[in-house]
Write a protein that holds these residues in place. Structure first.
Motif, PDB file in Angstrom:
ATOM      1  N   ILE A  81       0.985  -1.135  -0.054  1.00 22.23           N
ATOM      2  CA  ILE A  81       0.095  -0.135   0.141  1.00 22.23           C
ATOM      3  C   ILE A  81       0.914   1.210   0.016  1.00 22.23           C
ATOM      4  O   ILE A  81       0.416   2.189  -0.747  1.00 22.23           O
ATOM      5  CB  ILE A  81      -0.870   0.113   1.252  1.00 22.23           C
ATOM      6  CG1 ILE A  81      -1.676  -1.140   1.288  1.00 22.23           C
ATOM      7  CG2 ILE A  81      -1.621   1.151   1.183  1.00 22.23           C
ATOM      8  CD1 ILE A  81      -2.779  -1.461   2.212  1.00 22.23           C
ATOM      9  N   THR A  82       1.879   1.322   0.753  1.00 20.40           N
ATOM     10  CA  THR A  82       2.747   2.561   0.906  1.00 20.40           C
ATOM     11  C   THR A  82       4.114   2.196   0.141  1.00 20.40           C
ATOM     12  O   THR A  82       4.748   3.510  -0.036  1.00 20.40           O
ATOM     13  CB  THR A  82       3.083   2.590   2.348  1.00 20.40           C
ATOM     14  OG1 THR A  82       3.801   1.657   3.101  1.00 20.40           O
ATOM     15  CG2 THR A  82       1.820   2.977   3.329  1.00 20.40           C
ATOM     16  N   GLY A  83       4.250   1.102  -0.148  1.00 13.01           N
ATOM     17  CA  GLY A  83       5.699   1.063  -0.903  1.00 13.01           C
ATOM     18  C   GLY A  83       6.644   0.800   0.067  1.00 13.01           C
ATOM     19  O   GLY A  83       8.099   0.629  -0.337  1.00 13.01           O
ATOM     20  N   GLU A  84       6.617   1.119   1.122  1.00 11.33           N
ATOM     21  CA  GLU A  84       7.595   0.922   2.340  1.00 11.33           C
ATOM     22  C   GLU A  84       8.178  -0.523   2.154  1.00 11.33           C
ATOM     23  O   GLU A  84       7.777  -1.722   2.261  1.00 11.33           O
ATOM     24  CB  GLU A  84       6.923   1.270   3.662  1.00 11.33           C
ATOM     25  CG  GLU A  84       8.277   1.175   4.530  1.00 11.33           C
ATOM     26  CD  GLU A  84       7.681   1.576   6.068  1.00 11.33           C
ATOM     27  OE1 GLU A  84       8.527   1.630   7.179  1.00 11.33           O
ATOM     28  OE2 GLU A  84       6.428   1.657   6.278  1.00 11.33           O
ATOM     29  N   GLU A  85       9.578  -0.665   2.631  1.00  5.45           N
ATOM     30  CA  GLU A  85      10.356  -1.895   2.642  1.00  5.45           C
ATOM     31  C   GLU A  85      11.447  -1.754   3.498  1.00  5.45           C
ATOM     32  O   GLU A  85      12.112  -0.598   3.711  1.00  5.45           O
ATOM     33  CB  GLU A  85      10.695  -2.478   1.294  1.00  5.45           C
ATOM     34  CG  GLU A  85      11.574  -1.378   0.608  1.00  5.45           C
ATOM     35  CD  GLU A  85      12.191  -1.965  -0.744  1.00  5.45           C
ATOM     36  OE1 GLU A  85      12.999  -2.882  -0.805  1.00  5.45           O
ATOM     37  OE2 GLU A  85      11.479  -1.520  -1.885  1.00  5.45           O
ATOM     38  N   GLY A  86      12.025  -2.803   4.272  1.00 11.81           N
ATOM     39  CA  GLY A  86      12.988  -2.800   5.029  1.00 11.81           C
ATOM     40  C   GLY A  86      13.425  -3.994   5.678  1.00 11.81           C
ATOM     41  O   GLY A  86      12.683  -5.120   5.676  1.00 11.81           O
ATOM     42  N   TYR A  87      14.422  -4.015   6.561  1.00 11.82           N
ATOM     43  CA  TYR A  87      14.841  -5.266   7.157  1.00 11.82           C
ATOM     44  C   TYR A  87      14.170  -5.339   8.498  1.00 11.82           C
ATOM     45  O   TYR A  87      13.840  -4.171   9.134  1.00 11.82           O
ATOM     46  CB  TYR A  87      16.467  -5.194   7.503  1.00 11.82           C
ATOM     47  CG  TYR A  87      17.283  -5.319   6.299  1.00 11.82           C
ATOM     48  CD1 TYR A  87      17.459  -6.349   5.576  1.00 11.82           C
ATOM     49  CD2 TYR A  87      17.814  -3.853   5.798  1.00 11.82           C
ATOM     50  CE1 TYR A  87      18.506  -6.170   4.451  1.00 11.82           C
ATOM     51  CE2 TYR A  87      18.438  -3.896   4.665  1.00 11.82           C
ATOM     52  CZ  TYR A  87      18.972  -5.238   3.902  1.00 11.82           C
ATOM     53  OH  TYR A  87      19.645  -5.215   2.952  1.00 11.82           O
ATOM     54  N   ILE A  88      13.730  -6.331   9.020  1.00 13.84           N
ATOM     55  CA  ILE A  88      13.204  -6.647  10.245  1.00 13.84           C
ATOM     56  C   ILE A  88      14.195  -6.853  11.232  1.00 13.84           C
ATOM     57  O   ILE A  88      14.927  -7.962  11.250  1.00 13.84           O
ATOM     58  CB  ILE A  88      12.006  -7.971  10.175  1.00 13.84           C
ATOM     59  CG1 ILE A  88      10.920  -7.470   9.082  1.00 13.84           C
ATOM     60  CG2 ILE A  88      11.736  -8.039  11.584  1.00 13.84           C
ATOM     61  CD1 ILE A  88      10.130  -8.683   8.964  1.00 13.84           C
ATOM     62  N   GLU A  89      14.278  -5.921  12.101  1.00 17.47           N
ATOM     63  CA  GLU A  89      15.525  -5.920  13.085  1.00 17.47           C
ATOM     64  C   GLU A  89      15.259  -5.327  14.590  1.00 17.47           C
ATOM     65  O   GLU A  89      15.935  -5.051  15.255  1.00 17.47           O
ATOM     66  CB  GLU A  89      16.696  -5.093  12.470  1.00 17.47           C
ATOM     67  CG  GLU A  89      17.255  -5.700  11.088  1.00 17.47           C
ATOM     68  CD  GLU A  89      18.305  -4.845  10.492  1.00 17.47           C
ATOM     69  OE1 GLU A  89      19.436  -5.234   9.922  1.00 17.47           O
ATOM     70  OE2 GLU A  89      18.203  -3.324  10.705  1.00 17.47           O
TER      71      GLU A  89
END
Length: 378
Positions: A81-89
């Motif tokens: 929906i937002t295009g947000e992405e990243g590592y789960i840390e």
């Protein structure tokens, strides 16, 4: 095997040897662990949950739940929906209660020790004692008489963290100790390699010392996933882009430890379809590639693999046994002899060696069943 009363709650050590396929931890290279497990428990193989990556399986081993309940589906996330992405840390992604939280509620002391710093961030906030090779706390090293840790990506880091667990057990005697290593060695060396055998020997000696220090402690030794050689890599994002398809490929294995997998290569991908009208073209492309063994809709994957619908895209694709999906930097395919990795259904088999287990051998079919059994006794 000597069996004790199931009504006596003993202190626990759960040791997760990152990436340890059953072929690594043999009686030849882990004689102490095998001797103790056969004398006081059992040795068997069990299943990891899918996808066979670090964050997902630690969530299940700590909670006794499948990903459908933990909400953890990878080391990396994407919000369509937002295009947000990243590592789960960091904390906030895990949805199920962990053993660390349950023990703390009952006023019992806990310790979380890890080579990879991210795991301390995701799960270790509920522990009374937290030690990481990647982000060492100088005051804790001094308190437990520990030398400065080696590099995270070294063959020595796994032995160091298990010896740190020994030091914590001797001084603090926590009710629950959760300790996990790094799979750097297994990403680079197969079970036949001297380097891999040395890592197992170091862990074996440390476990023997832990048992000697606390002979009644329950000890469970397992892995978050297996490890296999892969020779054929496929960049499906590159392939889809070349075909004019609008998708986002999420690799559940993707993390910052690029020294373990240079191309972020793993055996499973979540596909987010940005234009639903391209569904048939996407499926045709998938079916045209020999590197892809199977495809499931998100609903099918959720049902068959105990995954949540949220976070796994519209389709899940699985690599063939000798293949993996990677980020290849401008080319769609690569043939290599330098990739050992995981993530697929073929890295689901993991060892379980138990010393003074809380339940009979048949109670453990998945690695997550360690926690499922323990939750019944606390």
């Amino acid at each position: 095997m000597q069996r004790r009363s199931p009504f006596i709650m003993n202190k626990v050590l759960i040791l997760v040897i990152d990436g340890c396929a059953p072929e690594y931890i043999t009686p030849e290279f882990a004689p102490n662990i095998h001797r103790l497990a056969k004398q006081y428990g059992f040795v068997k193989t069990v299943k990891a949950v899918v996808p066979t990556v670090t964050n997902v399986n630690h969530a299940s081993i700590l909670s006794g739940k499948f990903p459908s309940e933990t909400g953890m589906v990878g080391n990396y996330y994407y919000n369509p929906i937002t295009g947000e992405e990243g590592y789960i840390e960091e904390k906030g992604f895990m949805k199920a209660e962990t053993l660390l939280q349950a023990y703390r509620k009952r006023g019992l002391k806990t310790a979380f020790l890890t080579v990879k710093g991210k795991l301390l961030g995701v799960y270790g906030h509920a522990a009374d004692i937290g030690i990481s090779v990647q982000t060492p706390d100088a005051s804790l090293l001094k308190e437990y008489g520990l030398p400065a840790p080696p590099a995270v990506s070294s063959l020595e880091s796994s032995g160091w963290i298990v010896n740190a667990a020994l030091a914590v057990i001797k001084k603090e005697d926590p009710a629950l100790v959760y300790c996990t290593t790094n799979d750097y060695g297994f990403h680079h060396f197969g079970p036949e390699a001297t380097e891999a055998q040395l890592q197992i020997r170091q862990i074996d000696e440390a476990v023997a010392a832990i048992h000697e220090a606390d002979k009644e402690r329950q000890i469970y030794i397992t892995a978050d996933h297996g490890m296999n050689q892969k020779h054929y890599l496929l960049d499906f994002q590159q392939l889809a882009d070349e075909a004019g398809l609008h998708i986002f490929c999420l690799a559940p294995l993707k993390d910052r430890y690029r020294e373990n997998h240079v191309y972020q290569e793993g055996g499973i991908l979540y596909l987010f379809l940005k234009k639903p009208e391209e569904k048939d073209a996407l499926l045709a492309l998938i079916q045209s590639r020999p590197e892809i063994e199977a495809v499931m809709s998100n609903k099918e994957a959720a049902e068959k693999l105990h995954l949540p619908l949220h976070g796994i895209g519209d389709y899940v694709i699985f690599a063939a046994p000798d293949c993996a999906f990677g980020e290849l930097g401008g080319t769609a395919t690569l043939v290599t002899d330098a990739s050992r990795t995981h993530g697929s259904l073929y890295e689901q088999e993991v060892p379980l060696l138990a010393i003074h287990p809380a339940a009979p051998e048949e109670a453990y079919q998945y690695s997550k069943d360690i926690a499922a059994v323990l939750f019944k006794s606390i």
